[in-house]
Scaffold this motif. Structure first.
Motif, PDB file in Angstrom:
ATOM      1  N   LYS A 170       0.829  -1.210   0.000  1.00 39.64           N
ATOM      2  CA  LYS A 170       0.000   0.000   0.000  1.00 39.64           C
ATOM      3  C   LYS A 170       0.858   1.252   0.000  1.00 39.64           C
ATOM      4  CE  LYS A 170      -4.121  -1.916   2.250  1.00 39.64           C
ATOM      5  NZ  LYS A 170      -4.955  -1.911   3.486  1.00 39.64           N
ATOM      6  N   VAL A 171       1.940   1.236   0.785  1.00 39.93           N
ATOM      7  CA  VAL A 171       2.811   2.411   0.867  1.00 39.93           C
ATOM      8  C   VAL A 171       3.505   2.649  -0.476  1.00 39.93           C
ATOM      9  CG1 VAL A 171       4.917   3.342   1.913  1.00 39.93           C
ATOM     10  CG2 VAL A 171       3.179   2.266   3.356  1.00 39.93           C
ATOM     11  N   VAL A 172       4.062   1.598  -1.080  1.00 38.22           N
ATOM     12  CA  VAL A 172       4.754   1.739  -2.362  1.00 38.22           C
ATOM     13  C   VAL A 172       3.796   2.237  -3.438  1.00 38.22           C
ATOM     14  CG1 VAL A 172       5.834   0.446  -4.249  1.00 38.22           C
ATOM     15  CG2 VAL A 172       6.581   0.080  -1.901  1.00 38.22           C
ATOM     16  N   THR A 173       2.624   1.640  -3.513  1.00 38.68           N
ATOM     17  CA  THR A 173       1.653   2.026  -4.536  1.00 38.68           C
ATOM     18  C   THR A 173       1.207   3.472  -4.357  1.00 38.68           C
ATOM     19  OG1 THR A 173       0.860  -0.258  -4.704  1.00 38.68           O
ATOM     20  CG2 THR A 173      -0.580   1.473  -5.565  1.00 38.68           C
ATOM     21  N   ALA A 174       0.895   3.833  -3.119  1.00 40.57           N
ATOM     22  CA  ALA A 174       0.403   5.186  -2.854  1.00 40.57           C
ATOM     23  C   ALA A 174       1.488   6.236  -3.077  1.00 40.57           C
ATOM     24  CB  ALA A 174      -0.133   5.281  -1.422  1.00 40.57           C
ATOM     25  N   TYR A 175       2.704   5.956  -2.614  1.00 38.04           N
ATOM     26  CA  TYR A 175       3.766   6.968  -2.663  1.00 38.04           C
ATOM     27  C   TYR A 175       4.371   7.108  -4.059  1.00 38.04           C
ATOM     28  CZ  TYR A 175       7.884   9.674  -1.368  1.00 38.04           C
ATOM     29  OH  TYR A 175       8.837  10.659  -1.289  1.00 38.04           O
ATOM     30  N   PHE A 176       4.731   5.983  -4.699  1.00 40.16           N
ATOM     31  CA  PHE A 176       5.450   6.052  -5.960  1.00 40.16           C
ATOM     32  C   PHE A 176       4.542   6.091  -7.185  1.00 40.16           C
ATOM     33  CE2 PHE A 176       8.776   4.212  -3.204  1.00 40.16           C
ATOM     34  CZ  PHE A 176       9.753   5.168  -3.423  1.00 40.16           C
ATOM     35  N   PHE A 177       3.446   5.347  -7.160  1.00 44.01           N
ATOM     36  CA  PHE A 177       2.609   5.270  -8.345  1.00 44.01           C
ATOM     37  C   PHE A 177       1.449   6.266  -8.313  1.00 44.01           C
ATOM     38  CE2 PHE A 177       4.584   1.025  -7.935  1.00 44.01           C
ATOM     39  CZ  PHE A 177       5.313   1.043  -9.113  1.00 44.01           C
ATOM     40  N   ASP A 178       0.833   6.438  -7.137  1.00 42.80           N
ATOM     41  CA  ASP A 178      -0.251   7.418  -7.023  1.00 42.80           C
ATOM     42  C   ASP A 178       0.259   8.803  -6.663  1.00 42.80           C
ATOM     43  OD1 ASP A 178      -1.914   5.297  -7.538  1.00 42.80           O
ATOM     44  OD2 ASP A 178      -2.445   4.951  -5.435  1.00 42.80           O
ATOM     45  N   GLU A 179       1.548   8.897  -6.264  1.00 42.99           N
ATOM     46  CA  GLU A 179       2.204  10.161  -5.920  1.00 42.99           C
ATOM     47  C   GLU A 179       1.458  10.926  -4.828  1.00 42.99           C
ATOM     48  OE1 GLU A 179       2.831  12.376  -9.498  1.00 42.99           O
ATOM     49  OE2 GLU A 179       4.337  10.989 -10.259  1.00 42.99           O
ATOM     50  N   ARG A 180       1.016  10.204  -3.830  1.00 40.47           N
ATOM     51  CA  ARG A 180       0.328  10.849  -2.703  1.00 40.47           C
ATOM     52  C   ARG A 180       1.341  11.275  -1.649  1.00 40.47           C
ATOM     53  NH1 ARG A 180      -3.931   6.501  -0.814  1.00 40.47           N
ATOM     54  NH2 ARG A 180      -4.224   8.081   0.821  1.00 40.47           N
ATOM     55  N   PRO A 181       1.094  12.378  -0.940  1.00 40.69           N
ATOM     56  CA  PRO A 181       2.021  12.836   0.103  1.00 40.69           C
ATOM     57  C   PRO A 181       2.036  11.878   1.291  1.00 40.69           C
ATOM     58  CG  PRO A 181       0.031  14.184   0.089  1.00 40.69           C
ATOM     59  CD  PRO A 181      -0.058  13.301  -1.114  1.00 40.69           C
ATOM     60  N   MET A 182       3.151  11.858   2.014  1.00 36.78           N
ATOM     61  CA  MET A 182       3.289  10.917   3.119  1.00 36.78           C
ATOM     62  C   MET A 182       2.274  11.162   4.226  1.00 36.78           C
ATOM     63  SD  MET A 182       7.137   9.611   3.787  1.00 36.78           S
ATOM     64  CE  MET A 182       7.833  11.173   4.314  1.00 36.78           C
ATOM     65  N   ASN A 183       1.959  12.434   4.487  1.00 36.01           N
ATOM     66  CA  ASN A 183       0.998  12.691   5.568  1.00 36.01           C
ATOM     67  C   ASN A 183      -0.383  12.138   5.231  1.00 36.01           C
ATOM     68  OD1 ASN A 183       0.418  14.531   3.566  1.00 36.01           O
ATOM     69  ND2 ASN A 183       0.163  16.282   4.935  1.00 36.01           N
ATOM     70  N   ASP A 184      -0.732  12.138   3.931  1.00 33.91           N
ATOM     71  CA  ASP A 184      -2.010  11.569   3.498  1.00 33.91           C
ATOM     72  C   ASP A 184      -2.015  10.055   3.704  1.00 33.91           C
ATOM     73  OD1 ASP A 184      -4.495  11.293   2.355  1.00 33.91           O
ATOM     74  OD2 ASP A 184      -3.778  11.363   0.292  1.00 33.91           O
ATOM     75  N   ILE A 185      -0.908   9.399   3.329  1.00 34.94           N
ATOM     76  CA  ILE A 185      -0.797   7.939   3.495  1.00 34.94           C
ATOM     77  C   ILE A 185      -0.802   7.580   4.979  1.00 34.94           C
ATOM     78  CG2 ILE A 185       0.575   5.895   2.940  1.00 34.94           C
ATOM     79  CD1 ILE A 185       1.866   7.545   0.680  1.00 34.94           C
ATOM     80  N   ALA A 186      -0.069   8.370   5.779  1.00 33.83           N
ATOM     81  CA  ALA A 186      -0.004   8.109   7.217  1.00 33.83           C
ATOM     82  C   ALA A 186      -1.388   8.196   7.861  1.00 33.83           C
ATOM     83  CB  ALA A 186       0.947   9.105   7.886  1.00 33.83           C
ATOM     84  N   GLU A 187      -2.171   9.197   7.443  1.00 28.38           N
ATOM     85  CA  GLU A 187      -3.521   9.355   8.007  1.00 28.38           C
ATOM     86  C   GLU A 187      -4.402   8.168   7.638  1.00 28.38           C
ATOM     87  OE1 GLU A 187      -7.271  12.536   7.814  1.00 28.38           O
ATOM     88  OE2 GLU A 187      -5.308  13.073   6.972  1.00 28.38           O
ATOM     89  N   GLU A 188      -4.283   7.700   6.394  1.00 26.63           N
ATOM     90  CA  GLU A 188      -5.103   6.556   5.954  1.00 26.63           C
ATOM     91  C   GLU A 188      -4.756   5.289   6.725  1.00 26.63           C
ATOM     92  OE1 GLU A 188      -5.351   3.693   2.044  1.00 26.63           O
ATOM     93  OE2 GLU A 188      -5.287   5.862   1.708  1.00 26.63           O
ATOM     94  N   LEU A 189      -3.459   5.058   6.980  1.00 31.15           N
ATOM     95  CA  LEU A 189      -3.028   3.838   7.655  1.00 31.15           C
ATOM     96  C   LEU A 189      -3.019   3.979   9.180  1.00 31.15           C
ATOM     97  CD1 LEU A 189      -0.117   2.622   5.321  1.00 31.15           C
ATOM     98  CD2 LEU A 189      -2.530   1.967   5.309  1.00 31.15           C
ATOM     99  N   GLY A 190      -3.263   5.193   9.687  1.00 27.39           N
ATOM    100  CA  GLY A 190      -3.320   5.389  11.126  1.00 27.39           C
ATOM    101  C   GLY A 190      -1.972   5.320  11.812  1.00 27.39           C
ATOM    102  N   VAL A 191      -0.905   5.787  11.125  1.00 25.79           N
ATOM    103  CA  VAL A 191       0.436   5.793  11.708  1.00 25.79           C
ATOM    104  C   VAL A 191       1.061   7.167  11.486  1.00 25.79           C
ATOM    105  CG1 VAL A 191       0.770   3.317  11.366  1.00 25.79           C
ATOM    106  CG2 VAL A 191       1.463   4.912   9.566  1.00 25.79           C
ATOM    107  N   THR A 192       2.280   7.356  11.991  1.00 23.43           N
ATOM    108  CA  THR A 192       2.968   8.626  11.820  1.00 23.43           C
ATOM    109  C   THR A 192       3.687   8.674  10.470  1.00 23.43           C
ATOM    110  OG1 THR A 192       5.015   7.814  12.826  1.00 23.43           O
ATOM    111  CG2 THR A 192       3.353   8.747  14.311  1.00 23.43           C
ATOM    112  N   GLU A 193       4.056   9.886  10.045  1.00 23.81           N
ATOM    113  CA  GLU A 193       4.826  10.037   8.810  1.00 23.81           C
ATOM    114  C   GLU A 193       6.176   9.330   8.925  1.00 23.81           C
ATOM    115  OE1 GLU A 193       5.110  13.793   6.743  1.00 23.81           O
ATOM    116  OE2 GLU A 193       3.403  14.570   7.882  1.00 23.81           O
ATOM    117  N   SER A 194       6.758   9.365  10.140  1.00 28.19           N
ATOM    118  CA  SER A 194       8.028   8.688  10.353  1.00 28.19           C
ATOM    119  C   SER A 194       7.887   7.197  10.096  1.00 28.19           C
ATOM    120  CB  SER A 194       8.528   8.931  11.782  1.00 28.19           C
ATOM    121  OG  SER A 194       9.700   8.200  12.042  1.00 28.19           O
TER     122      SER A 194
END
Length: 289
Positions: free
Chosen positions: A198-222
C-alpha cells in the motif's frame, strides 16, 4: 522461452569459468564502442574512465548470469546490461555527491543489521543512535536517497541522462529483456506484504504525500518513511534474486528475517512464469491498457 527464472539453470551450471572469461575477452570492444557512442553527447566533465569501469563491471556480470537457454545472443544480452550500467553511472552523477552515496550505503547497511538483530524495522531514533548522528541528519540523508529512488523508478525527464544516449532501435532480444524486467517489478510489488504494498503504490505510483498515506493507515509520517525504506530494500533484493543473483548480499543466517525474505522471493516466482511477466506489457514494451 516459457521456463521461469526460478527453475532455469544458472549460468554457473551451464558454463565454466574459462568460457565466461572468453565471453568477456571476445566482447571487450563492445564496452569501448558503447562508451564512445555515449561520450559524443555528454558534457566534457564526465569521466571516460568511470564509464569504462562501469561498463566492464557490467560485462563481467553479464557473463556470470548469462543463460544460453533463453535463446538470446550474448552480445544483445550484454549490450542491455552495459547500457543500463552506463545510465546508472550517469544517474549517480546527476543526483548526489560521492559522499552522500557513501552515507546512504552506510545507513542501509546499519538498518539491515539492526533489522536482523531486533527482528523488526528499527525506529528512526534507534537507527540514528546506531549511526552516531542526529535524527534530523538521518532525515536529510533519507531525503537524498528517496530522490534517487524516485529517479530510478520513474525514469528521467527531459535534459537528463537518457537524453544523452544516442537513440537506437531496440531489437527483439532487448525488448524481451525489458518486458521481463517490468513484469518482475510488477510481480515483486504485488508480492509485498499488504502494508508495504500500500505504501509503495500510494507513494510512488499514485504520488500521494506521506501525511495523506499516514492518516489513511493510522500511523505517523516517520513510520511511513520506515515502511517505504523497508519495501524498497525488499524490492531490490527480490529483483536481484531473480535477475541478478550476483548482486545479492551474503545471506544473513537462518533466522526469521532470512526466512521471511526467502518466502518473499518464492512469492514473486509464484506470481507466474515468463509468459505472465510478458503479458503485463505489449510487444513494444508499453503497459497494456
Amino acid at each position: 522461452m516459457t521456463t521461469s527464472t526460478a527453475t532455469r539453470p544458472t549460468a554457473t551450471a551451464t558454463s565454466t569459468a574459462a568460457e565466461r572469461e572468453e565471453l568477456v575477452r571476445a566482447h571487450l570492444p563492445l564496452v569501448g564502442h558503447l562508451v564512445r557512442e555515449m561520450l559524443g553527447r555528454l558534457p566534457s566533465h564526465v569521466s571516460r574512465e568511470d564509464l569504462v569501469s562501469a561498463g566492464m563491471a557490467a560485462l563481467a556480470g553479464a557473463a556470470r548470469s548469462f543463460d544460453p537457454g533463453r535463446g538470446i545472443p550474448f552480445g544483445s544480452f550484454a549490450t542491455t546490461r552495459i547500457r543500463g550500467a552506463l545510465l546508472d553511472e550517469l544517474r549517480g552523477l546527476d543526483w548526489a555527491s560521492r559522499s552522500v552515496r557513501t552515507r546512504a550505503r552506510r545507513v542501509e547497511s546499519t538498518q539491515q543489521e539492526l533489522t536482523a538483530s531486533l527482528g523488526r524495522t528499527p525506529t528512526q531514533p534507534e537507527l540514528a543512535a546506531a549511526l552516531g548522528v542526529g535524527v534530523d541528519e538521518l532525515k536529510t540523508i533519507d531525503d537524498d536517497v528517496q530522490r534517487a529512488v524516485v529517479l530510478s523508478l520513474q525514469g528521467f525527464t527531459a535534459g537528463t541522462a537518457e537524453d544523452l544516449v544516442p537513440e537506437r532501435a531496440a531489437g527483439p532480444a532487448d525488448l524481451i529483456l525489458h518486458r521481463e524486467r517490468i513484469g518482475y517489478l510488477h510481480h515483486a510489488v504485488a508480492a509485498l506484504p499488504d502494508r508495504l504494498r500500500k505504501v509503495v503504490t500510494a507513494y510512488f505510483f499514485d504520488e500521494r504525500p506521506m501525511n495523506d498515506i499516514a492518516e489513511e493507515l493510522g500511523v505517523t509520517e516517520s513510520r511511513i518513511s520506515q515502511l517505504r525504506a523497508e519495501a524498497l530494500v525488499l524490492l531490490r533484493d527480490g529483483l536481484n534474486n531473480h535477475l541478478d543473483p550476483e548482486l545479492l548480499a551474503a545471506p544473513g543466517g537462518k533466522g526469521c528475517v532470512a526466512r521471511r525474505r526467502e518466502a518473499y522471493y518464492e512469492q514473486i516466482a509464484a506470481q507466474g512464469g515468463l509468459n505472465a511477466r510478458l503479458a503485463i506489457t505489449n510487444p513494444l514494451g508499453m503497459p497494456r491498457g
